[in-house]
Motif scaffolding. Structure first.
Motif, PDB file in Angstrom:
ATOM      1  N   ILE A 194       0.852  -1.190   0.000  1.00 18.13           N
ATOM      2  CA  ILE A 194       0.000   0.000   0.000  1.00 18.13           C
ATOM      3  C   ILE A 194       0.886   1.237   0.000  1.00 18.13           C
ATOM      4  CG2 ILE A 194      -1.775   1.263   1.266  1.00 18.13           C
ATOM      5  CD1 ILE A 194      -2.586  -1.386   2.562  1.00 18.13           C
ATOM      6  N   GLY A 195       0.583   2.189  -0.870  1.00 24.53           N
ATOM      7  CA  GLY A 195       1.388   3.398  -0.900  1.00 24.53           C
ATOM      8  C   GLY A 195       1.074   4.288  -2.082  1.00 24.53           C
ATOM      9  N   HIS A 196       0.629   3.705  -3.163  1.00 21.86           N
ATOM     10  CA  HIS A 196       0.271   4.516  -4.325  1.00 21.86           C
ATOM     11  C   HIS A 196      -1.125   5.119  -4.144  1.00 21.86           C
ATOM     12  CE1 HIS A 196       3.721   3.885  -6.877  1.00 21.86           C
ATOM     13  NE2 HIS A 196       3.649   2.572  -6.723  1.00 21.86           N
ATOM     14  N   GLU A 197      -1.337   6.269  -4.774  1.00 25.26           N
ATOM     15  CA  GLU A 197      -2.602   6.991  -4.635  1.00 25.26           C
ATOM     16  C   GLU A 197      -3.476   6.900  -5.879  1.00 25.26           C
ATOM     17  OE1 GLU A 197      -1.417  10.934  -3.766  1.00 25.26           O
ATOM     18  OE2 GLU A 197      -0.429  10.423  -1.876  1.00 25.26           O
TER      19      GLU A 197
ATOM     20  N   THR B 153      12.228   3.685  -1.498  1.00 27.73           N
ATOM     21  CA  THR B 153      12.596   4.750  -2.440  1.00 27.73           C
ATOM     22  C   THR B 153      11.368   5.132  -3.252  1.00 27.73           C
ATOM     23  OG1 THR B 153      14.854   3.889  -2.656  1.00 27.73           O
ATOM     24  CG2 THR B 153      14.093   5.414  -4.353  1.00 27.73           C
ATOM     25  N   ARG B 154      11.168   6.419  -3.383  1.00 32.55           N
ATOM     26  CA  ARG B 154      10.083   6.913  -4.245  1.00 32.55           C
ATOM     27  C   ARG B 154      10.657   7.978  -5.169  1.00 32.55           C
ATOM     28  NH1 ARG B 154       4.503   6.400  -4.056  1.00 32.55           N
ATOM     29  NH2 ARG B 154       4.682   5.309  -2.063  1.00 32.55           N
ATOM     30  N   LEU B 155      10.445   7.776  -6.471  1.00 37.68           N
ATOM     31  CA  LEU B 155      10.970   8.685  -7.483  1.00 37.68           C
ATOM     32  C   LEU B 155       9.813   9.305  -8.252  1.00 37.68           C
ATOM     33  CD1 LEU B 155      13.701   6.270  -8.917  1.00 37.68           C
ATOM     34  CD2 LEU B 155      14.057   8.076  -7.214  1.00 37.68           C
ATOM     35  N   GLY B 156      10.070  10.484  -8.834  1.00 36.99           N
ATOM     36  CA  GLY B 156       9.023  11.142  -9.603  1.00 36.99           C
ATOM     37  C   GLY B 156       8.648  12.456  -8.974  1.00 36.99           C
ATOM     38  N   GLU B 157       7.358  12.703  -8.847  1.00 37.89           N
ATOM     39  CA  GLU B 157       6.881  13.973  -8.330  1.00 37.89           C
ATOM     40  C   GLU B 157       6.109  13.754  -7.044  1.00 37.89           C
ATOM     41  OE1 GLU B 157       4.856  16.236 -11.323  1.00 37.89           O
ATOM     42  OE2 GLU B 157       6.055  15.362 -12.920  1.00 37.89           O
ATOM     43  N   ILE B 158       6.470  14.515  -6.010  1.00 40.31           N
ATOM     44  CA  ILE B 158       5.763  14.393  -4.745  1.00 40.31           C
ATOM     45  C   ILE B 158       4.414  15.078  -4.841  1.00 40.31           C
ATOM     46  CG2 ILE B 158       7.907  14.230  -3.441  1.00 40.31           C
ATOM     47  CD1 ILE B 158       7.542  17.153  -2.663  1.00 40.31           C
ATOM     48  N   SER B 159       3.502  14.700  -3.948  1.00 41.45           N
ATOM     49  CA  SER B 159       2.115  15.156  -4.052  1.00 41.45           C
ATOM     50  C   SER B 159       2.000  16.668  -4.070  1.00 41.45           C
ATOM     51  CB  SER B 159       1.302  14.581  -2.883  1.00 41.45           C
ATOM     52  OG  SER B 159       1.303  13.172  -2.933  1.00 41.45           O
ATOM     53  N   ALA B 160       2.832  17.360  -3.309  1.00 47.05           N
ATOM     54  CA  ALA B 160       2.712  18.815  -3.211  1.00 47.05           C
ATOM     55  C   ALA B 160       2.999  19.515  -4.532  1.00 47.05           C
ATOM     56  CB  ALA B 160       3.655  19.333  -2.132  1.00 47.05           C
ATOM     57  N   GLN B 161       3.610  18.810  -5.478  1.00 44.25           N
ATOM     58  CA  GLN B 161       3.981  19.446  -6.740  1.00 44.25           C
ATOM     59  C   GLN B 161       3.034  19.125  -7.887  1.00 44.25           C
ATOM     60  OE1 GLN B 161       8.039  18.335  -7.524  1.00 44.25           O
ATOM     61  NE2 GLN B 161       8.819  20.165  -6.521  1.00 44.25           N
ATOM     62  N   LYS B 162       1.935  18.497  -7.604  1.00 42.72           N
ATOM     63  CA  LYS B 162       1.054  18.126  -8.713  1.00 42.72           C
ATOM     64  C   LYS B 162       0.420  19.352  -9.352  1.00 42.72           C
ATOM     65  CE  LYS B 162       0.190  13.440  -7.248  1.00 42.72           C
ATOM     66  NZ  LYS B 162      -0.753  12.501  -6.701  1.00 42.72           N
ATOM     67  N   GLY B 163      -0.141  20.227  -8.521  1.00 39.71           N
ATOM     68  CA  GLY B 163      -0.598  21.516  -9.009  1.00 39.71           C
ATOM     69  C   GLY B 163      -1.557  21.417 -10.182  1.00 39.71           C
TER      70      GLY B 163
ATOM     71  N   GLY C  69       0.452  10.645 -14.949  1.00 42.92           N
ATOM     72  CA  GLY C  69       1.382   9.798 -14.223  1.00 42.92           C
ATOM     73  C   GLY C  69       2.321   8.994 -15.093  1.00 42.92           C
ATOM     74  N   PHE C  70       2.859   7.927 -14.509  1.00 41.87           N
ATOM     75  CA  PHE C  70       3.805   7.048 -15.183  1.00 41.87           C
ATOM     76  C   PHE C  70       3.091   5.799 -15.666  1.00 41.87           C
ATOM     77  CE2 PHE C  70       7.266   8.896 -12.239  1.00 41.87           C
ATOM     78  CZ  PHE C  70       7.425   9.972 -13.081  1.00 41.87           C
ATOM     79  N   TRP C  71       3.270   5.495 -16.934  1.00 37.28           N
ATOM     80  CA  TRP C  71       2.612   4.337 -17.529  1.00 37.28           C
ATOM     81  C   TRP C  71       3.510   3.112 -17.545  1.00 37.28           C
ATOM     82  CZ3 TRP C  71      -2.266   3.859 -20.205  1.00 37.28           C
ATOM     83  CH2 TRP C  71      -3.088   4.980 -20.046  1.00 37.28           C
ATOM     84  N   ILE C  72       4.806   3.312 -17.498  1.00 40.79           N
ATOM     85  CA  ILE C  72       5.747   2.201 -17.565  1.00 40.79           C
ATOM     86  C   ILE C  72       6.887   2.469 -16.595  1.00 40.79           C
ATOM     87  CG2 ILE C  72       7.343   0.890 -19.037  1.00 40.79           C
ATOM     88  CD1 ILE C  72       5.699   1.721 -21.453  1.00 40.79           C
ATOM     89  N   GLY C  73       7.327   1.440 -15.875  1.00 41.47           N
ATOM     90  CA  GLY C  73       8.545   1.505 -15.084  1.00 41.47           C
ATOM     91  C   GLY C  73       9.390   0.276 -15.393  1.00 41.47           C
ATOM     92  N   LEU C  74      10.668   0.488 -15.725  1.00 43.05           N
ATOM     93  CA  LEU C  74      11.543  -0.609 -16.143  1.00 43.05           C
ATOM     94  C   LEU C  74      12.865  -0.558 -15.385  1.00 43.05           C
ATOM     95  CD1 LEU C  74      11.174  -0.484 -20.046  1.00 43.05           C
ATOM     96  CD2 LEU C  74      10.064  -2.099 -18.503  1.00 43.05           C
TER      97      LEU C  74
ATOM     98  N   LEU D 100       9.828  -2.805  -8.524  1.00 48.71           N
ATOM     99  CA  LEU D 100       9.603  -1.441  -8.997  1.00 48.71           C
ATOM    100  C   LEU D 100       8.171  -1.327  -9.498  1.00 48.71           C
ATOM    101  CD1 LEU D 100      10.807   1.384  -9.967  1.00 48.71           C
ATOM    102  CD2 LEU D 100      11.175   0.250 -12.173  1.00 48.71           C
ATOM    103  N   THR D 101       7.451  -0.319  -9.021  1.00 51.47           N
ATOM    104  CA  THR D 101       6.075  -0.108  -9.478  1.00 51.47           C
ATOM    105  C   THR D 101       5.928   1.306 -10.021  1.00 51.47           C
ATOM    106  OG1 THR D 101       5.376   0.545  -7.229  1.00 51.47           O
ATOM    107  CG2 THR D 101       5.081  -1.765  -7.872  1.00 51.47           C
ATOM    108  N   ALA D 102       5.120   1.443 -11.069  1.00 49.69           N
ATOM    109  CA  ALA D 102       4.847   2.739 -11.694  1.00 49.69           C
ATOM    110  C   ALA D 102       3.350   3.007 -11.630  1.00 49.69           C
ATOM    111  CB  ALA D 102       5.317   2.742 -13.145  1.00 49.69           C
ATOM    112  N   SER D 103       3.002   4.244 -11.278  1.00 53.06           N
ATOM    113  CA  SER D 103       1.600   4.553 -11.009  1.00 53.06           C
ATOM    114  C   SER D 103       1.170   5.847 -11.682  1.00 53.06           C
ATOM    115  CB  SER D 103       1.378   4.653  -9.493  1.00 53.06           C
ATOM    116  OG  SER D 103       0.119   5.216  -9.191  1.00 53.06           O
ATOM    117  N   ALA D 104      -0.136   5.990 -11.834  1.00 50.86           N
ATOM    118  CA  ALA D 104      -0.709   7.221 -12.356  1.00 50.86           C
ATOM    119  C   ALA D 104      -0.604   8.368 -11.369  1.00 50.86           C
ATOM    120  CB  ALA D 104      -2.178   6.997 -12.725  1.00 50.86           C
ATOM    121  N   ASP D 105      -0.094   8.121 -10.168  1.00 48.71           N
ATOM    122  CA  ASP D 105       0.100   9.206  -9.207  1.00 48.71           C
ATOM    123  C   ASP D 105       1.426   9.936  -9.414  1.00 48.71           C
ATOM    124  OD1 ASP D 105       2.023   7.507  -8.203  1.00 48.71           O
ATOM    125  OD2 ASP D 105       1.019   7.139  -6.293  1.00 48.71           O
TER     126      ASP D 105
END
Length: 800
Positions: free
Chosen positions: A283-286, A331-341, A351-356, A307-312
């Motif tokens: 549990i962790g993706h939004e 580890t969490r990479l990408g954009e943190i929630s406060a920066q979605k704007g 979000g991210f459609w693919i993670g490899l 490694l998981t990739a999510s629409a968040d």
């Protein structure tokens, strides 16, 4: 020009397809679906040249790509919306093409959405929207269908995974538009998969499945639109009491109120039985989770890492804590929630459609909604994941190209509703092309673009008006620093640009000091329409970087401020041209009658329309072009005619009709171009009648000089400005089959001296939409930018 037949492909930009299965990564190569093509990205290239080749063959969108190192060598297996599965073998001559098509499998009757291969074996499976999963046996030059599993009407397959059990049995996991995972097993002696278990627990469609070996056991990860990842353990022993025990007793289970059934399922055969139990809920993706991938064994990981990739907008890396056994995200990479704007303004929604994983586990890559790849490398020295330069490109048809007047950068615009700026990154004796800015992120499809000097451009869209944009100081200084261009020092440029949350126009803003609070965001006094997305505020150091912008910077901090809007047309803008002195803009819109098939002129000093509008055509004007001295304006249209307008001597902004040919071609004319300044009254037209025609204007009369017959409709053409005055003039033209041709014309008569085609591997898989030669370039040759309906932008060099 000597050796004018020598060409090289210097740059390819192609955005990735939004499909969780549309990419795979093997040693040194990441392959991904890019429209109907498969793009090959050399991720280990120290030159950072990005996409090295586009593999052509599919006739519709590529949905799934998989590398397969089989006993017969390395293969690439792909599936697409054209209902085919294609096998590509690594080519012996990688300079010609990296992969050659060896087989087309036509067993499916609908779009192919998933492919899985058995590592080291000759078995692979495919799943499609026809509700079937098919098992194939791969040979050296093809594949044989061994079994077809019908899943309808229960669900359609979106994800598959295949692995070998002890004793030689093979397990196949299948999931898709339901909440269950079905497990099929076949023995080493029996060629048919049998359904042996169904795993329940998810509450949404399942998008991704992946196996990994954990000692003597197997772990299966499943990712779902219910925002959760589930892990399933295949234990290679008889069922134990613990396996049937309380679901909450295991330390590997995250605390949750969701139903956690831990029923043990039996799979396998007498000689190799496995117990399949629920292992953990992550549990962790939004938002929806699109892919889950286990790190490769060569990554020297002590335990399985996921490694998981999510629409968040995030990637998460999970592992089991050694002390407690609980799976945690470390580890969490990408954009943190406060920066979605304001995601609509920045284009970052989806979000991210693919993670490899990199094949050695040393880096990860992800694909975002707008087709751009990001890459992170693990730096063991500082124990941190560091973002590196990725690749990007358009995801829909490229509709327009425009070089800056000094050739310092290339502007492209597309039906994907973005305008992009590409330039060369020069450092340490190396040079590579990259996306430097995304000046315009729009709500309408963009159809055309024109350059107004070095710091300004105009674009036309389906919204019936044109917008003029100015280069911001942040982009100007970055371009000067990274590309070696001359910086603008007159203080005329705004610091940066932003798009108000509820606005439609890019607003010029002042860069904020790194330690300065953002005025108005705390007291809330801003008008809603002027409220700024806090994530896209440009700090003074935001673009003070020593590398091309990363995707998050491109999407948020590289907009250009809007200078002006040009109104007047009643329908979607179809063409735009700018004068060489940047003083005039000519435009046209889509038209089915003479009333709207007019050409409107705007002067750029006061941005006023020059009236009356120019009339000549009865249907849509498809292309416009000013002559090298701006003395003439040429137009062509769907009504099969061309027309020339001449500038008046008394009023330099006024043009009047001079000549026209109502039967210039036997079918619609699609493009036109003036010859270089050494022949200012010569022009070319091209159309659906499979011909390029060269004309010469003399007074008010126009004579036909040359007709170049082709095998296909000609959709774009461009004259090169010669590097030196010689005996020949170079003309490039492209057709609706994606082929590009180079023609040497004798400068005195404009007869064909030599005609040659650009090598197929450098050409597009769909119609060429625009061609533009780079001005002012004094390198080792002349550079030609090519835009096409396959969504790719290419830069070719014709060497001296």
């Amino acid at each position: 020009m000597t050796n004018r037949g020598i060409l090289s492909l210097d740059f390819t930009a192609a955005g990735g397809n939004r499909h969780p299965s549309a990419a795979d990564w093997t040693a040194g190569e990441l392959a991904y679906g890019a429209g109907t093509n498969i793009a090959i990205w050399n991720t280990d290239d120290v030159q950072s040249r990005g996409v090295s080749a586009l593999v052509r063959g599919h006739t519709d969108t590529v949905n799934t790509v998989k590398f397969h190192d089989s006993p017969h060598g390395r293969f690439l297996i792909s599936g697409g919306a054209d209902k085919t599965v294609r096998l590509w073998k690594a080519g012996e001559d990688s300079s010609r093409t990296p992969y050659e098509q060896v087989a087309v499998l036509t067993g499916h009757t609908a779009s192919v959405n998933t492919i899985s291969v058995l590592p080291g074996g000759q078995v692979f499976v495919t799943g499609a929207a026809d509700g079937t999963v098919k098992a194939w046996h791969q040979g050296e030059t093809g594949a044989k269908l061994e079994q077809s599993i019908d899943l309808k009407p229960r669900y359609l397959p979106l994800a598959t995974a295949i692995a070998k059990l002890n004793g030689g049995a093979i397990v196949l996991a299948v999931a898709g538009t339901s909440s269950i995972i079905q497990l099929y097993v076949r023995s080493d002696t029996k060629a048919q998969f049998e359904l042996q278990a169904s795993l329940s627990g998810h509450e949404g469609w399942i998008r991704s499945l992946d196996f990994v070996r954990d000692g003597e056991d197997l772990l299966l990860a499943s990712a779902s639109q219910d925002k959760y990842i589930r892990l399933w353990r295949f234990r290679n022993d008889q069922l134990s009491e613990a396996a049937n025990g309380d679901a909450t007793a295991g330390p590997g289970l995250a605390a949750t109120t969701k139903s956690l059934s831990n029923k043990a399922h039996k799979v396998g055969f007498d000689y190799s039985k496995y117990a399949v139990t629920f292992e953990a809920l992550l549990i962790g993706h939004e938002d929806w989770i699109y892919t889950a991938r286990w790190a490769p064994a060569s990554g020297n990981k002590s335990s399985p890492t996921l490694l998981t990739a999510s629409a968040d907008n995030s990637l998460a890396i999970w592992h089991a804590d050694q002390a407690s056994g609980v799976w945690v995200c470390n580890t969490r990479l990408g954009e943190i929630s406060a920066q979605k704007g304001s995601t609509t303004a920045t284009g970052s929604t989806g979000g991210f459609w693919i993670g490899l994983w990199h094949p050695e586990g040393k880096s990860v890559a992800s694909l975002g909604r707008i087709g751009s790849w990001r890459q992170w490398m693990y730096d063991s020295g500082i124990d941190t994941w560091v973002q590196g330069v990725g690749v990007s490109g358009h995801t829909q048809e490229v509709q327009g190209l425009a070089w800056a007047r000094d050739g310092s950068y290339l502007l492209t615009t597309s039906s994907d509703q973005t305008t992009r700026m590409f330039a060369a990154w020069k450092r340490d004796g190396r040079s590579s092309w990259h996306e430097f800015a995304r000046p315009q992120i729009h709500g309408y499809d963009l159809n055309c673009i024109g350059s107004l000097g070095v710091n300004r451009f105009v674009s036309g869209a389906d919204e019936k008006l044109l917008r003029v944009f100015d280069k911001p100081k942040a982009i100007d200084s970055m371009l000067s620093r990274l590309s070696g261009t001359e910086a603008t020092v007159d203080g005329s440029l705004a610091d940066a640009a932003n798009m108000p949350v509820l606005g439609l126009s890019n607003k010029a803003i002042t860069a904020v000091a790194d330690d300065e609070p953002i005025n108005g965001l705390v007291n809330g006094n801003h008008d809603e329409r002027e409220a700024i997305d806090p994530a896209s505020i440009v700090r003074e150091s935001t673009l003070d970087i020593d590398h091309p912008p990363f995707e998050d910077q491109l999407a948020r901090h590289t907009l250009w401020p809007e200078h002006e809007k040009l109104y007047g047309h009643g329908y979607e803008i179809s063409a735009v041209a700018t004068s060489h002195d940047a003083g005039m803009v000519a435009t046209a819109c889509k038209a089915s009658s003479i009333d709207h098939a007019v050409i409107r002129l705007y002067e750029t000093k006061e941005w006023r329309e020059v009236k009356p509008a120019l009339t000549a055509h009865t249907l849509t004007v498809t292309a416009l072009a000013f002559s090298c001295d701006d003395e003439y304006l040429l137009s062509v249209g769907r009504d099969r005619q061309w027309a020339i307008f001449q500038r008046t001597k008394d009023v330099p902004t006024q043009y009047v009709p001079l000549a026209a040919n109502t039967k210039g071609h036997s079918r619609m004319i699609l493009d036109c171009a003036w010859a270089p300044s050494c022949a200012p009254t010569v022009f070319a037209t091209a159309g659906r009648d499979k011909a390029v025609k060269i004309w010469k204007l003399g007074g008010t009369e126009v004579e036909s000089l040359t007709t170049i017959a082709t095998n296909t409709a000609v959709t774009a053409l461009a004259f090169s400005q010669p590097l030196d005055v010689g005996e020949k003039t170079l003309l490039a033209f492209g057709g609706d089959d994606g082929q590009v041709y180079l023609v040497d014309l004798l400068s005195n008569t404009f007869e064909v001296s030599e005609k040659r085609s650009v090598p197929t591997q450098y050409c597009a898989s769909a119609a060429i939409t625009c061609l533009r030669w780079r001005p002012g370039h004094s390198g080792e040759g002349q550079q030609l930018a090519v835009g096409s309906e396959d969504g790719a932008v290419r830069i070719l060099t014709v060497h001296n």
